[in-house]
Every structure is written in C-alpha cells, then in structure tokens.
Design a protein around this motif. Structure first.
Motif, mmCIF file in Angstrom:
data_model
loop_
_atom_site.group_PDB
_atom_site.id
_atom_site.type_symbol
_atom_site.label_atom_id
_atom_site.label_comp_id
_atom_site.label_asym_id
_atom_site.label_seq_id
_atom_site.Cartn_x
_atom_site.Cartn_y
_atom_site.Cartn_z
ATOM 1 N N PHE A 1 2.339 21.831 1.504
ATOM 2 C CA PHE A 1 1.638 22.537 0.430
ATOM 3 C C PHE A 1 0.134 22.259 0.461
ATOM 4 C CE2 PHE A 1 5.972 22.382 -1.272
ATOM 5 C CZ PHE A 1 6.141 23.700 -1.672
ATOM 6 N N GLY A 2 -0.318 21.532 1.475
ATOM 7 C CA GLY A 2 -1.737 21.242 1.604
ATOM 8 C C GLY A 2 -2.156 19.885 1.089
ATOM 9 N N ALA A 3 -1.198 19.041 0.723
ATOM 10 C CA ALA A 3 -1.531 17.704 0.232
ATOM 11 C C ALA A 3 -1.935 16.791 1.389
ATOM 12 C CB ALA A 3 -0.344 17.101 -0.508
ATOM 13 N N ARG A 4 -2.825 15.848 1.096
ATOM 14 C CA ARG A 4 -3.238 14.828 2.051
ATOM 15 C C ARG A 4 -3.265 13.474 1.350
ATOM 16 N NH1 ARG A 4 -1.781 18.391 4.689
ATOM 17 N NH2 ARG A 4 -2.792 19.402 6.483
ATOM 18 N N SER A 5 -3.439 12.408 2.109
ATOM 19 C CA SER A 5 -3.137 11.065 1.609
ATOM 20 C C SER A 5 -4.272 10.388 0.860
ATOM 21 C CB SER A 5 -2.711 10.164 2.773
ATOM 22 O OG SER A 5 -1.489 10.608 3.314
ATOM 23 N N VAL A 6 -3.891 9.742 -0.236
ATOM 24 C CA VAL A 6 -4.720 8.813 -0.997
ATOM 25 C C VAL A 6 -3.921 7.526 -1.115
ATOM 26 C CG1 VAL A 6 -5.682 8.286 -3.285
ATOM 27 C CG2 VAL A 6 -5.983 10.568 -2.296
ATOM 28 N N THR A 7 -4.538 6.392 -0.818
ATOM 29 C CA THR A 7 -3.791 5.137 -0.866
ATOM 30 C C THR A 7 -3.887 4.485 -2.240
ATOM 31 O OG1 THR A 7 -5.672 3.888 0.012
ATOM 32 C CG2 THR A 7 -4.034 4.685 1.596
ATOM 33 N N ARG B 1 0.854 -1.186 0.000
ATOM 34 C CA ARG B 1 0.000 0.000 0.000
ATOM 35 C C ARG B 1 0.888 1.232 0.000
ATOM 36 N NH1 ARG B 1 -4.982 0.109 3.850
ATOM 37 N NH2 ARG B 1 -5.949 -0.759 1.978
ATOM 38 N N ASP B 2 0.819 2.002 -1.090
ATOM 39 C CA ASP B 2 1.547 3.253 -1.182
ATOM 40 C C ASP B 2 0.649 4.407 -0.733
ATOM 41 O OD1 ASP B 2 3.799 2.009 -2.135
ATOM 42 O OD2 ASP B 2 3.419 2.475 -4.244
ATOM 43 N N VAL B 3 1.304 5.495 -0.348
ATOM 44 C CA VAL B 3 0.576 6.702 0.062
ATOM 45 C C VAL B 3 0.921 7.827 -0.907
ATOM 46 C CG1 VAL B 3 0.243 8.416 1.872
ATOM 47 C CG2 VAL B 3 0.558 6.030 2.492
ATOM 48 N N LEU B 4 -0.080 8.283 -1.654
ATOM 49 C CA LEU B 4 0.078 9.431 -2.533
ATOM 50 C C LEU B 4 -0.300 10.693 -1.763
ATOM 51 C CD1 LEU B 4 -1.856 8.084 -5.683
ATOM 52 C CD2 LEU B 4 0.503 7.606 -5.004
ATOM 53 N N SER B 5 0.461 11.750 -1.956
ATOM 54 C CA SER B 5 0.137 13.043 -1.350
ATOM 55 C C SER B 5 -0.559 13.892 -2.402
ATOM 56 C CB SER B 5 1.403 13.733 -0.851
ATOM 57 O OG SER B 5 2.004 12.976 0.185
ATOM 58 N N VAL B 6 -1.842 14.191 -2.165
ATOM 59 C CA VAL B 6 -2.710 14.756 -3.198
ATOM 60 C C VAL B 6 -3.392 16.028 -2.708
ATOM 61 C CG1 VAL B 6 -4.757 14.308 -4.624
ATOM 62 C CG2 VAL B 6 -3.110 12.463 -4.186
ATOM 63 N N ILE B 7 -3.468 17.002 -3.594
ATOM 64 C CA ILE B 7 -4.239 18.217 -3.346
ATOM 65 C C ILE B 7 -5.521 18.150 -4.171
ATOM 66 C CG2 ILE B 7 -4.316 20.722 -3.694
ATOM 67 C CD1 ILE B 7 -1.274 20.732 -3.295
ATOM 68 N N HIS B 8 -6.652 18.359 -3.529
ATOM 69 C CA HIS B 8 -7.933 18.480 -4.223
ATOM 70 C C HIS B 8 -8.108 19.954 -4.579
ATOM 71 C CE1 HIS B 8 -12.023 18.250 -5.418
ATOM 72 N NE2 HIS B 8 -12.306 17.096 -4.827
ATOM 73 N N SER B 9 -8.061 20.260 -5.851
ATOM 74 C CA SER B 9 -7.998 21.663 -6.270
ATOM 75 C C SER B 9 -9.213 22.480 -5.862
ATOM 76 C CB SER B 9 -7.799 21.746 -7.786
ATOM 77 O OG SER B 9 -6.573 21.154 -8.153
ATOM 78 N N ASP B 10 -10.372 21.833 -5.742
ATOM 79 C CA ASP B 10 -11.580 22.556 -5.358
ATOM 80 C C ASP B 10 -11.687 22.768 -3.843
ATOM 81 O OD1 ASP B 10 -12.413 22.841 -7.938
ATOM 82 O OD2 ASP B 10 -13.718 21.082 -7.924
ATOM 83 N N ALA B 11 -10.781 22.156 -3.104
ATOM 84 C CA ALA B 11 -10.822 22.293 -1.638
ATOM 85 C C ALA B 11 -9.399 22.357 -1.101
ATOM 86 C CB ALA B 11 -11.589 21.127 -1.015
ATOM 87 N N ARG B 12 -8.624 23.317 -1.641
ATOM 88 C CA ARG B 12 -7.218 23.392 -1.265
ATOM 89 C C ARG B 12 -7.044 23.907 0.157
ATOM 90 N NH1 ARG B 12 -3.543 26.526 -3.009
ATOM 91 N NH2 ARG B 12 -4.710 27.993 -4.277
ATOM 92 N N LEU B 13 -6.128 23.264 0.862
ATOM 93 C CA LEU B 13 -5.738 23.753 2.176
ATOM 94 C C LEU B 13 -4.656 24.818 2.011
ATOM 95 C CD1 LEU B 13 -5.474 20.313 4.016
ATOM 96 C CD2 LEU B 13 -7.320 21.985 4.197
ATOM 97 N N PRO B 14 -4.543 25.754 2.932
ATOM 98 C CA PRO B 14 -3.486 26.771 2.824
ATOM 99 C C PRO B 14 -2.111 26.156 2.996
ATOM 100 C CG PRO B 14 -4.594 26.917 4.947
ATOM 101 C CD PRO B 14 -5.389 25.932 4.142
#
Length: 312
Positions: free
Chosen positions: A297-303, A139-152
């Motif tokens: 940069f506001g990315a969060r995890s997607v497996t 199981r890998d962890v991708l660090s992803v930003i959702h452009s419509d709900a970006r964190l600062p």
C-alpha cells in the motif's frame, strides 16, 4: 530538578500537561492508562524544577524492582512540551536516575515514542539515554505512509481493490464492535492461539471514553461484516490497532478495499498512516508476508526503539 511519584490527585495536572505536550497522545492520558490499573502497579513520575514548574512526566509501572515505561502501553518515555531542551532533558534524567536509586529500583526499561507522533522534534531523551549508557534491547519496525508523499499501491494490491469495488462492497464506520470482535477472536485463536490484547468490554470502555480517537471501520457484503479495522487516531497519526477478515472477506479482497478507503478517504488528512509492526521476538524476527502486504500500500519503515539501563 526533582522527581515525584504520581498519585490520583495529580490526574488533572497530568492530563492538562499531556494535552499541551509536544509528544503525548491520548494513550498517555489517565483515562486510557488507568483502564488496566488492576494489572499494573502504576509508578508514573512527575518532574518539577526548583520553581515548582512541571517540566515533564513519565508514564511508568513498577515490576520486580524494575521501572517500565509503561508495560501496558505501545509507547512511552518522557513526555514534555516545546520548552524542553537537550541540557534540560539531561537534568531530567539525572533526577530520574537519582529517584530510581533512592527507591530501590535497579533497572529502567524505556520505550521511546516514534517520531511520527511528535508535534515538534522530541528526541532529547534518546541523547540522554545514550549519555547514560543505556542499551537498545528491542527495535520494532512500523510500516508507515507519509500522506504528503504517498507511494502508489502495488499492482497486486490495486487489482484486489478493483476486484472488491466491482462486487459492490461497502466501507463505513461502525459501532458494532461485537460483530468485528467475533471475527478477530476467531482468527487470533486459530492462527496464533491467543486473544486480543483488549477484551470486547475493554475496547468498548475505551471507545466510549475516546469516541473521536478510537474508531471501528468495516467492510460489508450484503450488510454482513466481512472485514474490519480498529483505528487509534491521534493528533497526526492514524494507527491501525486491530485488523481482521472473515474467510469470505479474504476471498473477495475486503481488507484491500478497506485499507484503500481509509488511506485515500477517511484518514487522508492525517500526516501519517501507521500500519504498526510486523515483527516478533524483540524485533529479531520479521513476518515477511505481513510487511509485504503493508508495503504493497506504499508504506515504508519507521523504527521504534526500546532501551534498558542498569542503575544499581
């Protein structure tokens, strides 16, 4: 439902189906897959129903009696269109397992496609894997930003961006892959003792074949490249494929400015910005410093899950 092995005569049919699929990307087109055909024995499959309609395809290669989906690609699995249903996927997997047994292939190594790459929900294969008693082995962890709900941005990252902006650094697209590759190769060799997955000639070949999808962006100081990022741009995901910075670039926050520009300007219309993985050893080791940088940069995890199935 029957499975048949892909041949070069199927190329056009494959590519048309892939482009119309709900979960395929340009990496799964034959012009990308076949660039390293000398390193992999292709054993991709096509699935037709009893009306001879193409229902699904599986990018794969064969190695030592194992069918891998596909060892040379980041992700894979069954590619299908919006007509795919869960009961239909179960019949696809029945045909797949029958094919493996009939052809002396005793194991299936299966990569899923992370949901961020799906144009429509496309996780019917995960249920079929569960029903087949497949085992998650990675199981890998991708660090992803959702452009419509970006964190600062984290304050430290924002300060680095501001520092780089004051120095007048320039961020722009570039065709000078050689200048970036020299930085990338030196860093990978010094830190990890390895070379990039793609050679300079290979990435040139692929960028020529997919000029809209494979793009180099650089940060320059006084016209000198001090950092760069190669982006793989699919229908809704801007994926960071390669990252590297010179010593000078690290001193002045060149990558911070580069990433901020890509996120906020160049790929702001993409649904997702994917920094890629920060783990090793089949996902069991996490590079905390690397993932903290991406999360800054506001990315969060997607497996991203990998499955193994013994079919002997």
């Amino acid at each position: 439902m029957r499975a048949t092995r892909y041949t070069s005569a199927d190329k056009d049919v494959w590519d048309v189906f892939l482009r119309e699929s709900k979960n395929g990307t340009f990496l799964l087109q034959r012009a990308y897959m076949d660039y390293h055909s000398d390193r992999f024995v292709d054993h991709s499959l096509l699935f037709h129903n009893d009306k001879e309609q193409l229902i699904a395809v599986l990018p794969a290669n064969e190695r030592d009696g194992v069918l891998q989906s596909h060892g040379g690609l980041t992700y894979g699995g069954v590619i299908c269109d919006e007509s795919m249903t869960t009961p239909l996927m179960l019949t696809v997997f029945d045909a797949l397992l029958d094919y493996l047994r009939a052809n002396g292939l005793h194991r299936l190594m299966y990569k899923t496609i992370p949901h961020i790459y799906h144009r429509y929900p496309a996780e019917e294969d995960r249920y079929a894997l569960f029903r087949s008693d497949a085992r998650i082995y990675r199981r890998d962890v991708l660090s992803v930003i959702h452009s419509d709900a970006r964190l600062p941005f984290q304050k430290r990252r924002a300060r680095k961006v501001a520092q780089a902006q004051k120095l007048g650094l320039v961020v722009e697209p570039s065709n000078d892959l050689a200048a970036f590759w020299s930085i990338l190769e030196a860093n990978l060799l010094a830190v990890h003792g390895v070379k990039p997955v793609h050679s300079l000639n290979e990435i040139r070949l692929l960028s020529d074949r997919f000029p809209s999808e494979i793009r180099l962006h650089v940060c320059k100081e006084n016209d000198v490249v001090v950092a760069g990022v190669v982006m793989f741009n699919s229908t809704q995901v801007a994926h960071v494929q390669y990252i590297s910075s010179s010593d000078r670039g690290r001193e002045i926050g060149a990558l911070d400015l580069l990433f901020a520009t890509l996120i906020e300007r160049d790929y702001a219309t993409q649904a997702y910005f994917d920094f890629g993985i920060s783990n090793e050893n089949d996902g069991r080791e996490l590079n905390v410093g690397l993932i903290e940088q991406k999360e800054g940069f506001g990315a969060r995890s997607v497996t991203h899950d990998y499955y193994e199935l013994d079919v002997s």
